[in-house]
Design a protein around this motif. Structure first.
Motif, PDB file in Angstrom:
ATOM      1  N   ASN A  49      53.662  47.922  41.915  1.00 36.73           N
ATOM      2  CA  ASN A  49      52.660  48.657  42.700  1.00 36.73           C
ATOM      3  C   ASN A  49      51.224  48.332  42.278  1.00 36.73           C
ATOM      4  OD1 ASN A  49      54.634  50.107  44.224  1.00 36.73           O
ATOM      5  ND2 ASN A  49      54.972  51.424  42.442  1.00 36.73           N
ATOM      6  N   ARG A  50      50.942  47.049  42.126  1.00 47.03           N
ATOM      7  CA  ARG A  50      49.581  46.647  41.775  1.00 47.03           C
ATOM      8  C   ARG A  50      48.679  46.729  43.005  1.00 47.03           C
ATOM      9  NH1 ARG A  50      51.550  41.515  38.360  1.00 47.03           N
ATOM     10  NH2 ARG A  50      51.724  40.619  40.439  1.00 47.03           N
ATOM     11  N   GLU A  51      47.382  46.927  42.767  1.00 47.40           N
ATOM     12  CA  GLU A  51      46.422  46.899  43.869  1.00 47.40           C
ATOM     13  C   GLU A  51      46.330  45.489  44.423  1.00 47.40           C
ATOM     14  OE1 GLU A  51      42.556  48.540  43.421  1.00 47.40           O
ATOM     15  OE2 GLU A  51      43.277  50.296  42.339  1.00 47.40           O
ATOM     16  N   VAL A  52      46.454  45.360  45.735  1.00 50.22           N
ATOM     17  CA  VAL A  52      46.457  44.040  46.351  1.00 50.22           C
ATOM     18  C   VAL A  52      45.045  43.548  46.630  1.00 50.22           C
ATOM     19  CG1 VAL A  52      47.146  42.739  48.402  1.00 50.22           C
ATOM     20  CG2 VAL A  52      48.738  44.352  47.354  1.00 50.22           C
ATOM     21  N   GLY A  53      44.181  44.416  47.085  1.00 51.82           N
ATOM     22  CA  GLY A  53      42.834  43.999  47.442  1.00 51.82           C
ATOM     23  C   GLY A  53      42.812  43.314  48.804  1.00 51.82           C
ATOM     24  N   GLU A  54      41.637  42.888  49.238  1.00 56.46           N
ATOM     25  CA  GLU A  54      41.493  42.267  50.550  1.00 56.46           C
ATOM     26  C   GLU A  54      41.685  40.757  50.468  1.00 56.46           C
ATOM     27  OE1 GLU A  54      37.776  43.305  52.249  1.00 56.46           O
ATOM     28  OE2 GLU A  54      38.237  45.448  52.419  1.00 56.46           O
ATOM     29  N   LEU A  55      42.271  40.199  51.519  1.00 58.72           N
ATOM     30  CA  LEU A  55      42.394  38.753  51.623  1.00 58.72           C
ATOM     31  C   LEU A  55      41.072  38.183  52.118  1.00 58.72           C
ATOM     32  CD1 LEU A  55      45.903  38.543  53.337  1.00 58.72           C
ATOM     33  CD2 LEU A  55      45.369  38.182  50.932  1.00 58.72           C
ATOM     34  N   SER A  56      40.745  36.975  51.681  1.00 57.47           N
ATOM     35  CA  SER A  56      39.472  36.357  52.053  1.00 57.47           C
ATOM     36  C   SER A  56      39.424  36.065  53.548  1.00 57.47           C
ATOM     37  CB  SER A  56      39.261  35.064  51.266  1.00 57.47           C
ATOM     38  OG  SER A  56      40.211  34.086  51.662  1.00 57.47           O
ATOM     39  N   ALA A  57      38.217  36.021  54.081  1.00 60.03           N
ATOM     40  CA  ALA A  57      38.028  35.787  55.511  1.00 60.03           C
ATOM     41  C   ALA A  57      38.558  34.419  55.929  1.00 60.03           C
ATOM     42  CB  ALA A  57      36.549  35.913  55.866  1.00 60.03           C
ATOM     43  N   LYS A  62      43.333  43.481  30.452  1.00 55.13           N
ATOM     44  CA  LYS A  62      42.370  44.568  30.239  1.00 55.13           C
ATOM     45  C   LYS A  62      43.089  45.901  30.407  1.00 55.13           C
ATOM     46  CE  LYS A  62      37.855  46.207  31.885  1.00 55.13           C
ATOM     47  NZ  LYS A  62      36.785  46.002  32.911  1.00 55.13           N
ATOM     48  N   ASP A  63      42.772  46.841  29.529  1.00 53.76           N
ATOM     49  CA  ASP A  63      43.374  48.180  29.602  1.00 53.76           C
ATOM     50  C   ASP A  63      44.900  48.106  29.614  1.00 53.76           C
ATOM     51  OD1 ASP A  63      40.783  49.220  29.774  1.00 53.76           O
ATOM     52  OD2 ASP A  63      40.791  49.121  31.962  1.00 53.76           O
ATOM     53  N   ASN A  64      45.450  47.245  28.769  1.00 54.45           N
ATOM     54  CA  ASN A  64      46.901  47.099  28.599  1.00 54.45           C
ATOM     55  C   ASN A  64      47.613  46.511  29.815  1.00 54.45           C
ATOM     56  OD1 ASN A  64      46.729  48.231  26.031  1.00 54.45           O
ATOM     57  ND2 ASN A  64      47.073  50.306  26.787  1.00 54.45           N
ATOM     58  N   GLN A  65      46.846  45.886  30.716  1.00 53.47           N
ATOM     59  CA  GLN A  65      47.452  45.317  31.925  1.00 53.47           C
ATOM     60  C   GLN A  65      46.870  43.931  32.212  1.00 53.47           C
ATOM     61  OE1 GLN A  65      46.608  48.115  35.044  1.00 53.47           O
ATOM     62  NE2 GLN A  65      48.244  49.520  34.442  1.00 53.47           N
ATOM     63  N   LEU A  66      47.654  43.155  32.966  1.00 53.52           N
ATOM     64  CA  LEU A  66      47.174  41.879  33.483  1.00 53.52           C
ATOM     65  C   LEU A  66      46.535  42.172  34.831  1.00 53.52           C
ATOM     66  CD1 LEU A  66      47.122  38.840  32.857  1.00 53.52           C
ATOM     67  CD2 LEU A  66      49.286  38.632  34.078  1.00 53.52           C
ATOM     68  N   LYS A  67      45.242  41.875  34.953  1.00 50.65           N
ATOM     69  CA  LYS A  67      44.505  42.275  36.150  1.00 50.65           C
ATOM     70  C   LYS A  67      43.870  41.080  36.838  1.00 50.65           C
ATOM     71  CE  LYS A  67      43.437  47.000  34.706  1.00 50.65           C
ATOM     72  NZ  LYS A  67      42.369  48.022  34.609  1.00 50.65           N
ATOM     73  N   GLY A  68      43.718  41.214  38.163  1.00 52.03           N
ATOM     74  CA  GLY A  68      43.087  40.170  38.951  1.00 52.03           C
ATOM     75  C   GLY A  68      43.560  40.245  40.386  1.00 52.03           C
ATOM     76  N   ASN A  69      43.064  39.329  41.203  1.00 48.94           N
ATOM     77  CA  ASN A  69      43.503  39.232  42.587  1.00 48.94           C
ATOM     78  C   ASN A  69      45.006  38.981  42.644  1.00 48.94           C
ATOM     79  OD1 ASN A  69      44.140  37.205  44.961  1.00 48.94           O
ATOM     80  ND2 ASN A  69      42.394  38.434  45.623  1.00 48.94           N
ATOM     81  N   GLU A  70      45.699  39.668  43.545  1.00 50.75           N
ATOM     82  CA  GLU A  70      47.160  39.585  43.585  1.00 50.75           C
ATOM     83  C   GLU A  70      47.655  38.166  43.848  1.00 50.75           C
ATOM     84  OE1 GLU A  70      51.094  40.927  43.293  1.00 50.75           O
ATOM     85  OE2 GLU A  70      49.195  41.837  42.682  1.00 50.75           O
TER      86      GLU A  70
END
Length: 306
Positions: free
Chosen positions: A219-227, A144-152
């Protein structure tokens, strides 16, 4: 991910023709192949020409011969000995897989670059992207938007299985140079496990850590790890021991590992069979999880009830 999920229809038809030859000891008459593939004689010969063109580029010889007197198509002698490599060659040279590879290698990829590099039209590119995203959805990632996106974690997991399964000759079998740069790390892990790593395990680890170093530059957004994941790793002695080995190794090169580097590497180590089967650490790790009743221990307990 099945290797043939993203192949084009004509590529799948070529593989079906090869399947017919392999299951019939390398020889099938022309009429049978026409009926099996539901094609005309001219189309059949075009399919054979396409197979020979693709595989001769890889192996340097024609794969299928037509014997006019007997109206038979037959595999070459080399064709009989290379069955296991065929699907890999098709995926490694398929436009859809080459598209995914571009997104894995670069932070952002423009449509103009892809159409020019792969010599496809913009309309064809968008059609392929739609198909690719249907498959990537299985991994909770998307283009999406010229990038591969998703949870790191998902992105790193997908990247490893993509290179390991789609380009094994390049990334697992012929990466001795990569193995050499991590040899000190392998020796430290072997000391920790009390057992030797097999060549394929070193290759998998080399691929993983090479990708890790590459991804640090994006430098991709990492996001939060699951509980549940945080709970599994909290005070986990094996996680702490394993990551300490990694941290000390990369410090030699002035590389400070991030949390996602350490977490993803530990989970990879558990998931991709890079711990020697002869090591007692495996049993220790299982017993530890069962005693703690963490997510792994609970899963093992559930499986043992069946």
């Amino acid at each position: 991910m099945l290797k043939d999920q993203l192949l084009d229809s004509y590529e799948l038809r070529e593989l079906r023709l090869l399947d017919e030859l392999y299951i019939n000891a390398g020889k099938v008459d022309k009429e049978t192949l026409k009926n099996k593939l539901s094609v005309s004689q001219n189309v059949l010969f075009n399919i054979v020409d396409s197979v020979n063109f693709r595989l001769s580029n890889h192996f340097g010889t024609e794969w299928i011969h037509y014997k006019k007197k007997s109206n038979m198509f037959a595999l070459s002698d080399q064709g009989h000995s290379k069955l296991g490599e065929i699907i890999g060659i098709y995926t490694a040279t398929s436009i859809n897989y080459l598209l995914i590879r571009e997104y894995l290698e670069q932070r952002s990829v423009s449509a103009e670059y892809l159409t020019r590099t792969l010599q496809i039209s913009r309309a064809d590119l968008y059609r392929r992207m739609k198909k690719i995203n249907l498959v990537l959805k299985q991994f909770d990632i998307e283009i999406k938007d010229n990038q591969l996106k998703g949870n790191e974690l998902q992105l790193r997991y997908f990247e490893h299985i993509f290179y390991q399964n789609i380009f094994p000759e390049e990334y697992l079998f012929y990466n001795s140079q990569d193995c050499i740069q991590f040899e000190h790390l392998f020796k430290r892990l072997e000391s920790y496990y009390g057992a030797d790593l097999e060549p394929i395990q070193k290759a998998k680890l080399s691929l993983w850590f090479s990708s890790l170093l590459k991804n640090r530059q994006k430098n991709r957004e990492v996001g939060e790890l699951s509980a549940c994941l945080l709970h599994y790793l909290k005070n986990n002695i094996f996680y702490n021991e394993f990551t300490e080995i990694l941290v000390n190794f990369f410090k030699l090169f002035h590389i400070e590992l991030t949390e996602i580097d350490k977490v993803s590497s530990y989970l990879f180590n558990l998931s991709f069979f890079t711990v020697p089967s002869s090591s007692n650490k495996i049993k220790d790790m299982i017993d530890y999880s069962i005693d703690r009743k963490d997510i792994v221990g609970q899963s093992i307990a559930e499986l043992s009830t069946y």
